[in-house]
Design an enzyme around this catalytic site. Sequence first.
Site, PDB file in Angstrom:
ATOM      1  N   THR A 126       0.780  -1.234   0.062  1.00 38.99           N
ATOM      2  CA  THR A 126      -0.067  -0.203   0.172  1.00 38.99           C
ATOM      3  C   THR A 126       0.797   1.270   0.078  1.00 38.99           C
ATOM      4  O   THR A 126       0.609   2.144  -0.648  1.00 38.99           O
ATOM      5  CB  THR A 126      -1.080   0.132   1.133  1.00 38.99           C
ATOM      6  OG1 THR A 126      -1.785  -1.391   1.071  1.00 38.99           O
ATOM      7  CG2 THR A 126      -2.047   1.287   1.152  1.00 38.99           C
ATOM      8  N   ASP A 179      -5.301  -1.874  -5.265  1.00 37.16           N
ATOM      9  CA  ASP A 179      -4.940  -2.333  -4.014  1.00 37.16           C
ATOM     10  C   ASP A 179      -5.731  -3.739  -3.783  1.00 37.16           C
ATOM     11  O   ASP A 179      -6.745  -3.778  -4.027  1.00 37.16           O
ATOM     12  CB  ASP A 179      -4.856  -1.364  -2.675  1.00 37.16           C
ATOM     13  CG  ASP A 179      -4.036  -1.721  -1.850  1.00 37.16           C
ATOM     14  OD1 ASP A 179      -3.187  -2.739  -1.682  1.00 37.16           O
ATOM     15  OD2 ASP A 179      -4.117  -0.855  -0.737  1.00 37.16           O
ATOM     16  N   GLU A 180      -5.135  -4.441  -2.923  1.00 36.15           N
ATOM     17  CA  GLU A 180      -5.668  -5.827  -2.424  1.00 36.15           C
ATOM     18  C   GLU A 180      -6.347  -6.529  -3.734  1.00 36.15           C
ATOM     19  O   GLU A 180      -7.446  -6.828  -3.682  1.00 36.15           O
ATOM     20  CB  GLU A 180      -6.995  -5.360  -1.488  1.00 36.15           C
ATOM     21  CG  GLU A 180      -6.508  -4.784  -0.326  1.00 36.15           C
ATOM     22  CD  GLU A 180      -5.780  -5.536   0.733  1.00 36.15           C
ATOM     23  OE1 GLU A 180      -5.797  -6.760   0.644  1.00 36.15           O
ATOM     24  OE2 GLU A 180      -5.509  -4.931   1.722  1.00 36.15           O
TER      25      GLU A 180
END
Length: 747
Positions: free
Chosen positions: A33, A216-217
């Site tokens: 992140t 992200d993720e």
Amino acid sequence: MSLLENLNPEQLAAVTLPRESALILAGAGSGKTKVLTARIAWLIQTGQVGPGGVLAVTFTNKASKEMLHRISTMLPINTRAMWVGTFHGLCNRMLRAHWKDAGLPQAFQILDTQDQLSAIKRMFKVLNIDTEKFPPKQLVYFISAAKEQGLRPKDVEAHDEYHRMMVRLYEAYEAQCQREGVVDFSELLLRSFELLGANAALREHYQSRFKYILVDEFQDTNTLQYHWLKRLSGPQGCIFAVGDDDQSIYAFRGARVANMAQFERDFDVQNRIKLEQNYRSVGNVLKAANHLIANNKGRLGKELWTEAGEGEPLRVYEAVSDQDEAAFIIDRIKKLINEEGYSRSDIALLYRSNAQSRVLEQALFNAAIPYRVYGGLRFFERAEIKHALAYLRLLDNADDDNSFSRVVNFPTRGIGARSIEMLQDLATQQGISLFRGVRLMEGRPAASLQKFNELIERMRFEVRGLGLAELVDKVIEASGLIEHFQKDREGEDRIENLKELVNAAASFAAAEGYYQDKPATETDEEKLISPLNDFLSHASLEAGDNAAAAGQDAVQLMTAHAAKGLEFKCVFVTGLEEGIFPHENSIGNSMQAGDGASVDAVEEERRLMYVAITRAREQLFISHAQQRMLHGQIRYHMRSRFLDELPEEVIKWLTPKRAHVASQGWNNAGAGDWGSNAGFSGNGGGYGGKKTTPRPYPIGTGVAHARFGSGVVVAYEGEGDELRVQINFGKQGMKWLMVSLAKLEKV
Ligand code: ATP
Ligand code: MG
């Protein structure tokens, strides 16, 4: 470049990559992140893209706020033009801007999960559906699953009577939503996906606008989200995805780890960067996490290491009961705060299911320790708040039948169930909303219904020109809700909450820059959204956990799912029992991922445990109870297999370890490079304050080199003839070249 300071070589390479798609595949706490946010800031700071050309998507509202916050501390820019948010939030933004093209009313409302269920129940009533045979919840799952595959009713294949019925109901539900001007969560995505598909001009606009898309993720994206990204990025698309296959925990909602491999194929990804140094946790925590996750099969495989010391061992406590477990935790929290100098917000209590929080909350309350629960019943889901929001929604969109039904007779105004049934029949017959139906009603029941319509219309008139908070205040007052709850013995809390809603509106308006009724935004698309409309979307999309106790130093309580991406100095993982964690539904089961592939449910639980453990920076406590009260009965559980999968040498048993669980037999292989130190200098491009040789290409410029191809200038070093430039050539790697010799060309 202060932005790039403190990055390790792999992180630096990732942050400064040229405009090519990339997959950063890395374990928990390795700075994914951080890299993603630093890249956004770097791209903007070096002029490679303006804030409006960036789209970044994360999984939760909390995470997207955090991301915006991090970017704005790195760069003094207005982050409003940037599209940073959750998939739902971003799709909402797009649909608000292009409501007409998307076939929606301008003030369309968003149904949260609760609203969706009540909309379906209402529909079942009208259609006379046997809810024993067709439980409303099953239709919710059916519809979400279909939408997440991008399927409309006509696209769903149904091979038996049951499924044919589901498809018909799906169709009826769609018609109802369309009539009422409402969309559910998955509809936001599907609508936006279809909008981009059907409208070439719009698609090309966004494709050329979003030069850089960052995700992200990524491991938890579902099929539809993936295709949405693909469509949005276009043929020249450049997606920077970061993720961790070991942290995929949403297969039950259609997440598809295979999206990673598909992404690499579809986008011909040449840059796959691994980050293996963990900056979050002490050695013992990391060792436990590595060891645990090694029990899963079919991993992409990575091992984390840290330069940090071993830290405290993991403390494991076996409680007699859930009460005893809570007492242990309170005791430890007090020690951490009073003796070890931690503040309350450094401490998180994690559990597998929301129902486990009650006992913990009670104990914290009794001990007078302030705490804050994430998830659970969210502020915006409380009944009184829902009522107030229903009035507000009707101002915005009178065709919203859900809202109409909720408050037409709340507070009671003498409208009988019979009148409402008549109205419903009439509206169904005419294919119009309940609100419109009232106008066609005749006879005695019509009078009181018409009064309700007049109330709404009067409200709409009276709030014109008011600022958002005043407007909300006015509507709550005029609705009669306050008066109603004043009569109620337990109404005081509810009135408090309604006042809190006014505060929430005020802080929302301030945060969004709305003053009076004028939206203070720059972009055209945003001018179309009224502050009220924006606030109502926020209420549906936002976890709403910031309303109460915000800013107060409090112990944090949440499920392991909700903790994804976050970090805390001290973490308690509770309820480590077979049947709790791993969850009873998982044991011996598999489930279907988004693509129908089978996912071992216990492995998914293990990943969840991995997520939970890796939230801890310094201290980790794990507890389990021999018996616990759950759903109204006492249950006895064995110690979780996950506890036995942790390496013995990092554990300190606070209670004697009992031998009642067959040890699964672990081995220590794979921990060999433990504590190894890759040692890097970290100061890639620093140069002193002396007189400097002019730099031929500004940082961030694209340049071409005969041998290495095209790259981006990252840093300079040295002076005069010795001036060297650092260039990120993407798949060719990061190079230092002598400027005088390199024969670079600007691209
Ligand atoms: P998760 O998988 O849990 O989402 P992550 O890979 O996204 O983790 P981050 O949250 O970005 O990890 O980083 C974890 C912590 O490590 C943060 O506190 C971050 O500031 C810190 N960190 C990351 N990289 C570095 C670095 N090079 N130097 C110092 N601290 C770092
Ligand atoms: Mg992260």
